[in-house]
Write a protein that holds these residues in place. Structure first.
Motif, PDB file in Angstrom:
ATOM      1  N   LEU A 169       0.826  -1.199   0.000  1.00  0.00           N
ATOM      2  CA  LEU A 169       0.000   0.000   0.000  1.00  0.00           C
ATOM      3  C   LEU A 169       0.868   1.259   0.000  1.00  0.00           C
ATOM      4  N   VAL A 170       1.916   1.279   0.833  1.00  0.00           N
ATOM      5  CA  VAL A 170       2.805   2.435   0.878  1.00  0.00           C
ATOM      6  C   VAL A 170       3.515   2.602  -0.462  1.00  0.00           C
ATOM      7  N   VAL A 171       3.971   1.501  -1.058  1.00  0.00           N
ATOM      8  CA  VAL A 171       4.637   1.565  -2.359  1.00  0.00           C
ATOM      9  C   VAL A 171       3.698   2.162  -3.404  1.00  0.00           C
ATOM     10  N   THR A 172       2.458   1.679  -3.439  1.00  0.00           N
ATOM     11  CA  THR A 172       1.485   2.151  -4.426  1.00  0.00           C
ATOM     12  C   THR A 172       1.160   3.625  -4.231  1.00  0.00           C
ATOM     13  N   VAL A 173       0.910   4.019  -2.988  1.00  0.00           N
ATOM     14  CA  VAL A 173       0.541   5.408  -2.707  1.00  0.00           C
ATOM     15  C   VAL A 173       1.688   6.353  -3.054  1.00  0.00           C
ATOM     16  N   ASN A 174       2.915   5.989  -2.686  1.00  0.00           N
ATOM     17  CA  ASN A 174       4.052   6.849  -3.008  1.00  0.00           C
ATOM     18  C   ASN A 174       4.260   6.966  -4.516  1.00  0.00           C
ATOM     19  N   THR A 175       4.011   5.892  -5.233  1.00  0.00           N
ATOM     20  CA  THR A 175       4.125   5.938  -6.693  1.00  0.00           C
ATOM     21  C   THR A 175       3.084   6.883  -7.281  1.00  0.00           C
ATOM     22  N   VAL A 194      11.640   7.379  -5.291  1.00  0.00           N
ATOM     23  CA  VAL A 194      12.735   6.698  -4.598  1.00  0.00           C
ATOM     24  C   VAL A 194      12.217   6.013  -3.334  1.00  0.00           C
ATOM     25  N   ALA A 195      11.349   6.704  -2.581  1.00  0.00           N
ATOM     26  CA  ALA A 195      10.784   6.114  -1.367  1.00  0.00           C
ATOM     27  C   ALA A 195       9.982   4.856  -1.692  1.00  0.00           C
ATOM     28  N   ALA A 196       9.233   4.887  -2.791  1.00  0.00           N
ATOM     29  CA  ALA A 196       8.469   3.709  -3.201  1.00  0.00           C
ATOM     30  C   ALA A 196       9.402   2.549  -3.532  1.00  0.00           C
ATOM     31  N   ALA A 197      10.487   2.848  -4.235  1.00  0.00           N
ATOM     32  CA  ALA A 197      11.447   1.795  -4.607  1.00  0.00           C
ATOM     33  C   ALA A 197      12.104   1.192  -3.370  1.00  0.00           C
ATOM     34  N   LEU A 198      12.434   2.023  -2.386  1.00  0.00           N
ATOM     35  CA  LEU A 198      13.049   1.518  -1.158  1.00  0.00           C
ATOM     36  C   LEU A 198      12.078   0.641  -0.374  1.00  0.00           C
TER      37      LEU A 198
END
Length: 401
Positions: free
Chosen positions: A78-84, A182-186
């Motif tokens: 969810l965090v990855v998707t939202v940051n993207t 970058v945050a999503a990738a991390l």
């Protein structure tokens, strides 16, 4: 300071921490450049102020709904998707600025989307932390995340955002888009957490009600949530006209007002360093009670003083308190709330937190206009005295947590 940043909390936490640092820099850049951007289109105070409000509005509209989805979905994904998606929204804003097709409505739309994403990503990150950090290290992990926010968002990013805007209006928003990417990738590199057995899914309303009911029936967390909400009403009412207070009461210039604001950040950074050690030595109950007294003393001091140095000193102390209080409350919530309810309980807590701030901001300007700049501080001091009296005994439970 060294103890806080040298503590080993695992590779997954390091990735989460780095992602938070990168995204906090981006957020701070936009917080500085955003008002400058809308000011380049309009000088209408209502429209300028509205840009801040539309980013806060999603917390009032969607906090409880976001909490329910945080408990339904894979929090890491969810965090990855939202940051993207936030990166995409900011990329669109960057293009609109560069192409000179920007409108106030576009800014409002993007800021509203960013605020909506924040309700999901922030709630999910807080609920995800106990899955990658041992319970006895949560206070240290939370302190480190809060210290990172203070340094990256308040010290580094805001002057950087203004400087980038001067170079080219589109640049800060493009940089923020990259920080979210970058945050999503991390976050995507963090090891997936094995799915836990869950109860059969119910309706969204029923699941939200479960979270709110759990918070309300837990005496200590209910006390902390209500205390935070009421304290935010008092604080934001008192500080809504801080710029006028600084000029007319303290006699500060615009630069002096800027330095006065940095006292919060200085105190906050000290608080994140001290919080884990104070928790071990003094205990949660004593620190929470002391925090309520610090708030009352802060408001009283600011109501009385006309000396900038006194005001700055008490604001540093206040900044220390806010971070210590924050570390304690978040850690208690992560330890005490069942894993399946972390998102919903956290979002219900945030609704009281943000709702209190919003109400206080609305009240403060009116009170100052009717009865003078120091009136909100006196009222805030009285509210904190009553709040400390009412919560003194219930806060004893924090010692056993």
């Amino acid at each position: 300071m060294r103890a806080l940043f040298s503590a080993r909390l695992g590779a997954d936490f390091t990735r989460l921490w780095t992602a938070a640092a990168v995204s906090n820099i981006g957020d701070g850049i936009t917080m500085a450049a955003g008002p400058l951007l809308i000011l380049s289109l309009t000088t209408d105070p209502a429209l300028v102020g509205g840009a801040v409000f539309v980013q806060q509005l999603p917390w009032l509209l969607f906090a409880l709904i976001s909490g329910a989805y945080v408990d339904r979905l894979d929090r890491r994904k969810l965090v990855v998707t939202v940051n993207t998606l936030r990166a995409v929204a900011l990329a669109a804003l960057t293009f609109a600025v560069a192409a000179d097709i920007l409108t106030v409505a576009m800014i409002y739309t993007v800021f509203f989307l960013l605020g909506t994403g924040e309700t999901l990503a922030d709630t999910a990150s807080g609920a995800f932390l106990p899955a990658i950090v041992a319970p006895d290290r949560l206070a240290t992990a939370n302190a480190r995340l809060m210290a990172t926010f203070t340094i990256a968002n308040q010290f580094v990013a805001k002057p950087l955002g203004a400087w980038l805007f001067v170079i080219a209006a589109a640049v800060p928003f493009g940089v923020n888009a990259m920080t979210f990417a970058v945050a999503a990738a991390l976050m995507a590199t963090i090891r997936p957490i094995p799915a836990q057995p869950s109860a059969p899914r119910r309706g969204l309303h029923a699941e939200i009600t479960d979270g709110v009911r759990w918070l309300w029936e837990h005496r200590l967390l209910r006390t902390l949530a209500v205390s935070t909400g009421l304290a935010n009403v008092a604080f934001c009412a008192a500080f809504a006209t801080l710029v006028l207070y600084a000029r007319q009461r303290l006699g500060l210039s615009d630069v002096g007002f800027g330095f006065l604001l940095t006292t919060f950040a200085v105190g906050g950074l000290l608080g994140t360093v001290l919080a884990p050690r104070l928790l071990r030595i003094v205990g949660a109950c004593t620190l929470l009670r002391a925090g309520l007294l610090v708030e009352g003393i802060t408001h009283t001091t600011l109501a009385i003083t006309t000396t900038p140095l006194v005001a700055a000193t008490i604001l540093i102390v206040f900044g220390i308190h806010t971070m210590v209080w924050g570390v304690i409350v978040v850690t208690l919530r992560q330890r005490m709330v069942p894993e399946s309810l972390l998102g919903r309980v956290g979002s219900a807590y945030s609704l009281l937190d943000v709702g209190g701030a919003a109400l206080g901001s609305l009240l403060g300007a009116t009170l100052a206009h009717l009865w003078g700049l120091t009136t909100p501080f006196w009222i805030a001091a009285a509210v904190m005295a009553l709040l400390a009296t009412a919560t003194w005994r219930p806060l004893r439970q924090a010692s056993a947590a």
